[in-house]
Design a protein around this motif. Structure first.
Motif, PDB file in Angstrom:
ATOM      1  N   GLY A  58       0.882  -1.341   0.074  1.00 22.73           N
ATOM      2  CA  GLY A  58      -0.074   0.060   0.041  1.00 22.73           C
ATOM      3  C   GLY A  58       0.666   1.365   0.133  1.00 22.73           C
ATOM      4  O   GLY A  58       0.599   2.318  -0.675  1.00 22.73           O
ATOM      5  N   LEU A  59       2.053   1.354   0.837  1.00 23.11           N
ATOM      6  CA  LEU A  59       2.779   2.477   0.870  1.00 23.11           C
ATOM      7  C   LEU A  59       3.497   2.651  -0.405  1.00 23.11           C
ATOM      8  O   LEU A  59       3.753   3.846  -0.786  1.00 23.11           O
ATOM      9  N   GLY A  60       3.943   1.568  -1.061  1.00 22.05           N
ATOM     10  CA  GLY A  60       4.442   1.496  -2.502  1.00 22.05           C
ATOM     11  C   GLY A  60       3.822   2.157  -3.401  1.00 22.05           C
ATOM     12  O   GLY A  60       4.013   3.052  -4.165  1.00 22.05           O
ATOM     13  N   VAL A  61       2.295   1.698  -3.560  1.00 28.21           N
ATOM     14  CA  VAL A  61       1.363   2.074  -4.581  1.00 28.21           C
ATOM     15  C   VAL A  61       1.065   3.435  -4.370  1.00 28.21           C
ATOM     16  O   VAL A  61       1.313   4.356  -5.260  1.00 28.21           O
ATOM     17  N   VAL A  86       0.583   8.892  -5.991  1.00 22.46           N
ATOM     18  CA  VAL A  86       0.026  10.125  -5.606  1.00 22.46           C
ATOM     19  C   VAL A  86       1.365  11.008  -5.503  1.00 22.46           C
ATOM     20  O   VAL A  86       2.404  10.635  -4.629  1.00 22.46           O
ATOM     21  N   PRO A  87       1.387  11.903  -5.941  1.00 21.57           N
ATOM     22  CA  PRO A  87       2.627  12.753  -6.006  1.00 21.57           C
ATOM     23  C   PRO A  87       2.538  13.646  -4.554  1.00 21.57           C
ATOM     24  O   PRO A  87       1.595  13.925  -4.000  1.00 21.57           O
ATOM     25  N   ARG A 139       9.104   8.112  -6.253  1.00 22.32           N
ATOM     26  CA  ARG A 139       8.587   6.923  -7.383  1.00 22.32           C
ATOM     27  C   ARG A 139       9.639   5.730  -7.174  1.00 22.32           C
ATOM     28  O   ARG A 139       9.202   4.561  -7.558  1.00 22.32           O
ATOM     29  N   ASP A 140      10.869   6.093  -7.285  1.00 17.10           N
ATOM     30  CA  ASP A 140      11.717   5.045  -7.345  1.00 17.10           C
ATOM     31  C   ASP A 140      11.725   4.163  -5.859  1.00 17.10           C
ATOM     32  O   ASP A 140      11.750   2.819  -5.908  1.00 17.10           O
ATOM     33  N   GLN A 194       9.341  -0.634  -2.773  1.00 15.36           N
ATOM     34  CA  GLN A 194       8.191  -0.877  -1.858  1.00 15.36           C
ATOM     35  C   GLN A 194       7.060  -1.772  -2.475  1.00 15.36           C
ATOM     36  O   GLN A 194       6.737  -2.876  -1.995  1.00 15.36           O
ATOM     37  N   THR A 195       6.806  -1.628  -3.393  1.00 12.22           N
ATOM     38  CA  THR A 195       5.694  -2.245  -4.263  1.00 12.22           C
ATOM     39  C   THR A 195       6.282  -3.611  -4.577  1.00 12.22           C
ATOM     40  O   THR A 195       5.533  -4.643  -4.184  1.00 12.22           O
TER      41      THR A 195
END
Length: 98
Positions: free
Chosen positions: A33-36, A41-42, A61-62, A67-68
């Motif tokens: 969830g944190l990665g997505v 979300v900018p 983004r990276d 994380q994802t």
């Protein structure tokens, strides 16, 4: 000699395995969830210069991608361990001596 664990010992082992699996699944879902969120979300750049804002977006983004991937791997590992440790139903004896 090796002996089979007692029913109480087996249930304790099963409960410990279930706790570990639940931890992997919950941690993986949280990381996923944190990665997505970081990828899609900018970040807010109200008091930053354009260069700082660009760096913040690229970093988010990276890190979000890592994380994802890590969260998905933890969820997959938890699911695989659940499939390996779940109790199996007893099998019927093979009656092919007819």
């Amino acid at each position: 000699m090796t002996s089979l664990p007692s029913p109480r010992g087996a249930s304790v082992l099963r409960a410990a395995a279930f706790g570990g699996i639940a931890g992997l699944m919950l941690g993986g879902l949280g990381l996923l969830g944190l990665g997505v969120k970081a990828v899609f979300v900018p970040a807010d750049c109200t008091h930053l210069s354009p260069q700082e804002c660009q760096l913040l977006h690229e970093t988010d983004r990276d890190l979000g991608r890592v994380q994802t991937l890590s969260g998905g791997a933890l969820v997959a590992l938890g699911a695989a361990l659940f499939a390996l440790t779940r109790p199996r139903p007893p099998t019927a004896p093979d009656d092919s001596s007819g």
